[in-house]
Design a protein around this motif. Structure first.
Motif, PDB file in Angstrom:
ATOM      1  N   ARG A  13      53.686  32.669  41.459  1.00  0.00           N
ATOM      2  CA  ARG A  13      54.155  32.389  40.939  1.00  0.00           C
ATOM      3  C   ARG A  13      53.792  33.465  39.517  1.00  0.00           C
ATOM      4  O   ARG A  13      52.576  33.117  39.437  1.00  0.00           O
ATOM      5  N   TYR A  14      54.840  33.384  38.923  1.00  0.00           N
ATOM      6  CA  TYR A  14      54.626  34.398  37.140  1.00  0.00           C
ATOM      7  C   TYR A  14      53.452  33.254  36.146  1.00  0.00           C
ATOM      8  O   TYR A  14      52.603  33.907  36.383  1.00  0.00           O
ATOM      9  N   LYS A  15      53.033  32.351  36.624  1.00  0.00           N
ATOM     10  CA  LYS A  15      52.886  30.950  35.864  1.00  0.00           C
ATOM     11  C   LYS A  15      51.333  30.825  36.180  1.00  0.00           C
ATOM     12  O   LYS A  15      50.402  30.236  34.735  1.00  0.00           O
ATOM     13  N   GLU A  16      50.804  30.842  37.161  1.00  0.00           N
ATOM     14  CA  GLU A  16      49.695  31.837  38.241  1.00  0.00           C
ATOM     15  C   GLU A  16      49.024  32.918  37.742  1.00  0.00           C
ATOM     16  O   GLU A  16      48.245  33.510  37.739  1.00  0.00           O
ATOM     17  N   THR A  17      49.445  34.003  36.804  1.00  0.00           N
ATOM     18  CA  THR A  17      49.128  35.001  36.256  1.00  0.00           C
ATOM     19  C   THR A  17      48.742  35.949  35.082  1.00  0.00           C
ATOM     20  O   THR A  17      49.645  34.714  34.203  1.00  0.00           O
ATOM     21  N   ASP A  18      47.777  36.350  34.866  1.00  0.00           N
ATOM     22  CA  ASP A  18      47.595  36.712  33.215  1.00  0.00           C
ATOM     23  C   ASP A  18      48.850  38.644  32.693  1.00  0.00           C
ATOM     24  O   ASP A  18      49.477  38.300  33.888  1.00  0.00           O
ATOM     25  N   GLN A  19      48.599  37.905  31.927  1.00  0.00           N
ATOM     26  CA  GLN A  19      49.014  39.704  31.103  1.00  0.00           C
ATOM     27  C   GLN A  19      49.625  40.627  31.707  1.00  0.00           C
ATOM     28  O   GLN A  19      49.959  42.528  31.966  1.00  0.00           O
ATOM     29  N   MET A  20      47.907  41.140  32.496  1.00  0.00           N
ATOM     30  CA  MET A  20      48.197  42.558  33.641  1.00  0.00           C
ATOM     31  C   MET A  20      49.050  41.937  34.974  1.00  0.00           C
ATOM     32  O   MET A  20      49.360  42.747  35.683  1.00  0.00           O
ATOM     33  N   GLY A  21      49.353  40.605  35.521  1.00  0.00           N
ATOM     34  CA  GLY A  21      49.886  40.441  36.224  1.00  0.00           C
ATOM     35  C   GLY A  21      49.206  39.888  38.140  1.00  0.00           C
ATOM     36  O   GLY A  21      49.293  40.030  39.198  1.00  0.00           O
ATOM     37  N   VAL A  22      47.534  40.166  37.520  1.00  0.00           N
ATOM     38  CA  VAL A  22      47.040  39.579  38.217  1.00  0.00           C
ATOM     39  C   VAL A  22      46.916  38.435  38.291  1.00  0.00           C
ATOM     40  O   VAL A  22      46.682  37.443  37.208  1.00  0.00           O
ATOM     41  N   VAL A  23      46.649  37.613  39.526  1.00  0.00           N
ATOM     42  CA  VAL A  23      46.555  35.462  40.001  1.00  0.00           C
ATOM     43  C   VAL A  23      44.837  35.189  38.913  1.00  0.00           C
ATOM     44  O   VAL A  23      43.588  36.038  38.765  1.00  0.00           O
TER      45      VAL A  23
END
Length: 154
Positions: A13-23
């Motif tokens: 999910r989006y909320k599990e990632t940081d600004q770079m899109g990495v979990v």
């Protein structure tokens, strides 16, 4: 017979990632819990069932080795197995893999003690022999039926 591995799939999910899109690394630990609770559920148990029997499973050790990053919207597989079982503890091991390329993202384990509601260590083989025998059979890779003993549903 070989070990029995239980599989659970989740989508990042989006909320599990940081600004770079990495979990974020903490989510892998959450996914270990998802895999562990799903393993028990596939055996006809749940944490609620265990707690209803007066059994708690606190985590006393945890390890996680990160191999490759998961990213937003990846579909991942959580592979969980019972790595060790004694009358006093149970160890689960995990592998997190990405679909469809099957890349290994992380691996780890959690160690849990068998304790009562009063947080007193218990010998699960003595107090709940049917549960211990079923988990031992699963550990050895045998197919087993679900474990009954509680009527609560989750």
């Amino acid at each position: 017979m070989g070990e029995r591995i239980f599989e659970t799939s989740v989508r990042v999910r989006y909320k599990e990632t940081d600004q770079m899109g990495v979990v974020h690394h903490t989510n892998y630990i959450v996914w270990f819990e998802v895999g562990r609770t799903d393993l028990l559920r596939q055996l006809g148990l749940s944490y609620r069932d265990l707690e209803g029997r007066g059994i708690l499973l606190p985590v006393v050790d945890l390890s996680c080795r990160y191999v490759e990053a998961a990213r937003y919207d990846d579909e991942i597989r959580i592979l969980t197995r019972i790595a060790d079982l004694t009358p006093g503890k149970i160890i689960f091991s995990y592998e997190i893999r990405r679909k469809p390329d099957d890349a290994k993202l992380a691996r780890g384990s959690t160690t849990h003690l068998w304790v009562s509601r009063e947080m007193k260590r218990m010998n699960i083989q003595r107090s709940h022999p049917e549960l211990y025998e079923m988990l031992a059979a699963v550990r050895e890779g045998e197919e087993v039926g679900t474990c009954s003993g509680s009527s609560s549903s989750s």
